[in-house]
Every structure is written in structure tokens, then in C-alpha cells.
Design a protein around this motif. Structure first.
Motif, PDB file in Angstrom:
ATOM      1  N   GLU A 327      38.712  29.722 -56.077  1.00 58.05           N
ATOM      2  CA  GLU A 327      39.435  30.973 -56.331  1.00 58.05           C
ATOM      3  C   GLU A 327      38.882  32.118 -55.482  1.00 58.05           C
ATOM      4  N   LYS A 328      37.555  32.166 -55.407  1.00 58.64           N
ATOM      5  CA  LYS A 328      36.921  33.294 -54.705  1.00 58.64           C
ATOM      6  C   LYS A 328      36.153  32.824 -53.483  1.00 58.64           C
ATOM      7  N   ILE A 334      39.365  37.304 -54.011  1.00 58.70           N
ATOM      8  CA  ILE A 334      40.249  36.238 -54.502  1.00 58.70           C
ATOM      9  C   ILE A 334      40.950  35.633 -53.284  1.00 58.70           C
ATOM     10  N   HIS A 336      41.922  31.846 -53.306  1.00 54.72           N
ATOM     11  CA  HIS A 336      42.622  30.600 -53.668  1.00 54.72           C
ATOM     12  C   HIS A 336      42.656  29.632 -52.486  1.00 54.72           C
ATOM     13  N   GLN A 337      41.478  29.224 -52.073  1.00 53.33           N
ATOM     14  CA  GLN A 337      41.368  28.301 -50.942  1.00 53.33           C
ATOM     15  C   GLN A 337      41.539  26.845 -51.383  1.00 53.33           C
TER      16      GLN A 337
END
Ligand code: F6P
Length: 528
Positions: A327-328, A334, A336-337
Motif C-alpha cells: 500500500e505504501k 500511498i 498501491h504497488q
């Protein structure tokens, strides 16, 4: 691009490693020099960060851990003599133990030798051993391996039924780094019950690979299990195949673990070179970055054209998605990877989902895994001058070409054959590529907070179940779901309560539902 230009691009970008007989072709990924120049500063930083990681830097800040799976195959690289000695000692311990098991010096109480190995673990404590068993186990291994990798009762039954007649000669290996994961704990207890039902002493059949001092470690010692093997704090589950987690079951099956380690060491050396064109892991990471805009916009479809590599995509799914799906980023933004990974095997997939890959939504890139050697020994001709292996090779080329013609990008990894050396190398290649990509997109590739959240929520459901059952028993009369929820002060959890009682009712667990099953609000719940 015309055929001549494409052939030139192929040659310009072809990576070949002589010692490994390994090729990597990224020519069908569309990056250009401009893109590479832009990415170069990030890549240089990734090389530096990775070097620091290998030297023992804390790479997992929130868990304050080092990340040292690279040291497992080259203990000289470990940052202290103590760590180095620990790696060497564990490897020797594995080999001595395995030798004694194979020779019958370590044997079950009621049989001359162990014939089967039942491995209990989940995630990183299962996927590597499963992949390697499928890829490398001999046809007639000294111990035949079976896996319990879930808490599915029917799945557990299936395995236990299969080995019921050989339980007396089954060695049970419980693998869990934390030693507290519910699924392997449940599997272990079910297997203990099965041993007890046959009057067998489970402890005399059991070994564990776990973190020193974990609950599992304590259980193994207090119950007098045959032995325990350490899982180091600095090895993550998804990068543990070349630790005791993977090496012990592999060696018990007769797989050459020194060759696996040697292949990984050689690949590590190759992927340590801070130069894109001469570093296959960097070529992979940069290609992934390019195709997904550094945001994972394209899924990674893994297509090994070799049956024995069937589980490679499942193995990579955890390695890639648990490492990169965050997410981070490391600065707290933020982001979202992640990169979604799926796959099965070619040419089988051509008769399943390659239709969509060629013509459907273009949300992926393919990775072909090609194995040059078809089989041991010669092949019969299927058509004049053509073997089954020629077909397989032709299908791979054909699919790669067909995808390219429709602007679907692909990578091709080529190994000479599937053996412990090349499998070790493949594992090391992807471990390093994931590390580099993690640095490129600035995420912590070594924790998994999202999975922890799911585990916590599951524990809350089980807690709620206990309360629901107690209440229904105490009340002793039919109750609506809304009444149960209110009495428990859990009105927000009414759906969870409904699912709990529906599951209990379906399993004859002393709970009955009355009313219209399609209308949960109409249902009353009572003890049976
Ligand atoms: O080896 P353990 O501690 O049982 O964990 C199993 C798996 O669970 C996870 O922690 C995720 O829940 C994985 O990272 C790990 O491989």
C-alpha cells in the motif's frame, strides 16, 4: 520493426551466461534508450542499496531485520563469522541427518526405514518445497514427499488416506518460521491424531524447521521430536527455498542440494554486476518497470514450456506479489504497488487462456521459460523428422511470435535443462529481480502487513464463533440472527454471525437453522 531490425535488437539485448548455459531475451519488451537513460539513476541507486543489503544493512525497518538469503549459498558473504558458521553448520547438519535417514540409522520405531515424507507448512514454508519436488524429485525417490499446505479438512483427509498404509514409515516435517501460523499447526494436530489412531508415537516420526525459540521449536523439544532445524531470522518465508526450509525436504528426496546452492551462487554472482546489460536480474526488473509504468499496470504471465516447471508460477506468485504488493512506499506515500502473477505451463495454456492473451484485454506481459533439452535419451519421430519436443519448441516460438504481432510484449528465459543447478539459478534470478524492482519502486519488499491483517481478522471470527455457540447453548431456544448479534453487542457483525452458524449447521456441529435458507433474516438458530 522489420525482421532485420528485430533480429538486430534480439542480438543486441541477448544475455548469455556461459557457466549456467542460461539465456535471457528481453528484445520483445518495448523499452528504448531514452527510457533506460531516464531510469538509470534509480537503477544505480538500486544496485547500491542491494549491495548494502547483502552487507547486512537492516532492510526491513519495521521488523528490524537483515535480509540475508544471499548468504545461504555463499556463506563467505555473511556479515559476521557467527552467521557464516551457522549457515555451514545447518547445511552439514542437514546432510548428516539425511544420510542417516537414507541409511536407516534414523528410523521409525515400527519399520526398518522411512519411506515417505509428509511436509506440513504454508506459503513460503510450502511453495518452494512443492516447486522443487515437482521440478527435481527423481521418479523413485528414497522418500516420497506429500504436502499438507492448508487447513482444508478434506485436503488433509486426502493425503492421510493416501499414506494410511505407510504411516508407520512416514517422517513428518513441520515447517513454520514463526512456529505459530494456524494452518500448519492445525495440520500437525490432525496428523498427530492420525498417528495416535494407529497407535504410533508421533514424536518419533517428527522433525521441525522453525525459528529458534518459536512455539513449534518449544513443542518439538518438550515432546522429544527426532530433531529440529533452524530457520534464521534473516530469511523471509518467500526466499527460504535455499535455507533448511527447502534444502532438507529436497535432500530427503535425493535431490542434489549442493548443486542447487551452486547454481544460485553462480546466478548471484552474475546478478551482482552493477551494469544493466550484463545483469539478468536487472534486465528483468527494468523490463517489468517499463511494461507496467513502474506501477504494475501489466500482469506477469509465466509460461514454462516444461511440465516439471508447472509450479514455478505459483512459487513466483508469492515471491513477487507478497514482496511487491504494498500500500505504501518507503516514504509513507500511498502507492498501491505490485505486479500480479499467474501462469501454468505451455503448450497446455495455449488450449486454455492464450486466446485471451493474443486477442483480449492487453493487461499483461508474458514470460516464456524455455528448456533446451527435451528429455533424457532419444525421441521417437512423430512426423517425419519431427519429435514431440520439436512441437513443444515450435509452440513456444509460435505463441511468442503471435503475441508480438498483436503488440503483446514478452520475455524469454532459456535454460539448458531442468536440474538442481538451473533450478537454483532460476530461484536466485527471481529473488534478485524482485529485490531490484522493489528498490526501483521504493517499497519494502521484505514485510507483508496485508497478510497479517487477514490473519487478525480470521482470529476475530473464530473468537466470535466461540461466543455465538456459547450464547445459543445458554439461551436454549431458537434465536434470530439479529437477536444473537444484539445480545453479543455485535450488531455490525451480523453477516459474520450468519456465516458462522451456516457453516456449523452444514457440518453437524450441534447447530440447526430453521426458515428460508435464501432469506437469512427469516432464520432462527438453535442447538440441534
Ligand atoms: O513459516 P510461517 O511462519 O508459518 O509463515 C508462512 C507464511 O505466512 C506468511 O507469513 C504470510 O502469512 C508468509 O510470508 C509465510 O511464508
Amino acid at each position: 520493426m522489420d525482421a532485420a531490425a528485430l533480429w538486430q535488437r534480439y542480438q543486441d539485448w541477448l544475455y548469455y551466461h556461459e557457466g549456467l548455459g542460461f539465456y535471457l531475451d528481453v528484445s520483445r519488451m518495448g523499452f528504448d534508450d531514452n527510457f533506460l537513460q531516464t531510469l538509470q539513476p534509480k537503477l544505480d541507486k538500486a544496485f547500491k542499496d542491494l549491495a548494502a543489503l547483502e552487507n547486512g544493512a537492516i532492510a526491513n525497518p519495521d521488523e528490524n531485520r537483515m535480509v540475508g538469503h544471499y548468504w545461504l549459498r555463499d556463506p563467505d558473504k555473511a556479515p559476521s563469522l557467527e552467521l557464516k558458521q551457522g549457515i555451514i553448520d545447518t547445511l552439514e547438519k542437514i546432510e548428516t541427518f539425511v544420510h542417516k535417514v537414507h541409511e536407516g540409522e534414523i528410523r521409525p520405531p515400527k519399520a526398518p526405514k522411512f519411506t515417505d515424507l509428509l511436509s506440513i507448512g504454508i506459503g513460503g514454508s510450502a511453495l518452494g518445497p512443492e516447486f522443487v519436488a515437482e521440478a527435481l524429485a527423481p521418479d523413485f525417490p528414497p522418500l516420497a514427499i506429500h504436502f499438507i499446505d492448508n487447513t482444508d479438512p478434506a485436503g488433509i483427509d486426502r493425503i492421510l488416506t493416501k499414506i494410511r498404509d505407510r504411516l508407520a514409515s512416514t517422517l513428518v516435517l513441520v515447517i513454520s518460521k514463526s512456529g505459530g501460523t494456524p494452518e500448519p499447526r492445525n495440520g500437525m494436530i490432525e496428523v498427530q491424531n492420525a498417528f495416535a489412531a494407529q497407535g504410533l508415537d508421533f514424536a518419533k516420526h517428527a522433525i521441525a524447521t522453525t525459528g529458534v525459540g518459536s512455539n513449534l521449536d518449544k513443542t518439538a523439544h518438550s515432546q522429544g521430536w527426532i530433531d529440529t532445524f533452524p530457520m534464521e531470522d534473516w530469511v523471509g518465508g518467500r526466499t527460504s527455498e535455499l535455507s533448511a526450509v527447502g534444502l532438507l525436504p529436497a535432500a530427503l528426496q535425493g535431490i542434489d542440494i549442493r548443486a542447487m546452492l551452486a547454481g544460485a551462487k553462480e546466478m548471484d554472482a552474475a546478478t551482482r554486476i552493477p551494469d544493466l546489460k550484463n545483469n539478468p536480474a536487472a534486465l528483468l526488473a527494468v523490463s517489468w518497470y517499463y511494461v507496467g509504468n513502474g506501477k504494475g499496470e501489466k500482469d506477469m504471465v509465466i509460461l514454462p514450456y516444461k511440465d516439471s516447471l508447472l509450479l514455478f508460477s505459483r512459487y513466483l506468485q508469492q515471491l513477487v506479489m507478497e514482496s511487491l504488493g504494498k500500500e505504501k512506499d518507503l516514504d509513507g506515500n500511498i502507492v498501491h504497488q505490485g505486479i500480479a502473477v499467474y501462469g501454468n505451463k505451455g503448450s497446455t495454456d495455449q488450449h486454455a487462456y492464450v486466446q485471451q492473451l493474443r486477442e483480449g484485454v492487453a493487461n499483461f506481459f508474458a514470460t516464456f521459460i524455455e528448456v533446451l533439452k527435451d528429455r533424457e535419451g532419444s525421441s521417437p519421430e512423430i512426423d517425419p523428422g519431427i519429435t514431440s519436443g520439436d512441437y513443444l519448441s515450435g509452440f513456444l516460438q509460435g505463441t511468442r511470435k503471435a503475441l508480438y504481432e498483436n503488440k503483446r510484449q514478452s520475455i524469454t528465459v532459456t535454460i539448458p535443462q531442468v536440474n538442481p543447478y538451473t533450478v537454483g539459478a532460476l530461484i536466485a534470478l527471481y529473488e534478485r529481480a524482485v529485490s531490484i524492482y522493489g528498490f526501483l519502486v521504493n517499497v519494502n519488499a521484505y514485510h507483508q502487513p496485508g497478510v497479517e491483517a487477514g490473519k487478525k481478522a480470521a482470529a476475530e471470527i473464530l473468537d466470535l464463533q466461540t461466543k455465538v455457540v456459547q450464547l445459543i447453548q445458554q439461551e436454549g431456544k431458537p434465536m434470530y440472527l439479529s437477536q444473537i448479534a444484539e445480545k453479543l453487542g455485535a450488531t455490525e457483525d451480523i453477516e459474520a454471525i450468519y456465516k458462522i452458524v451456516r457453516h456449523l449447521a452444514a457440518n453437524d456441529r450441534g447447530i440447526t437453522l430453521h426458515g428460508n435458507l435464501g432469506k437469512p433474516n427469516s432464520l432462527t438458530v438453535s442447538t440441534t
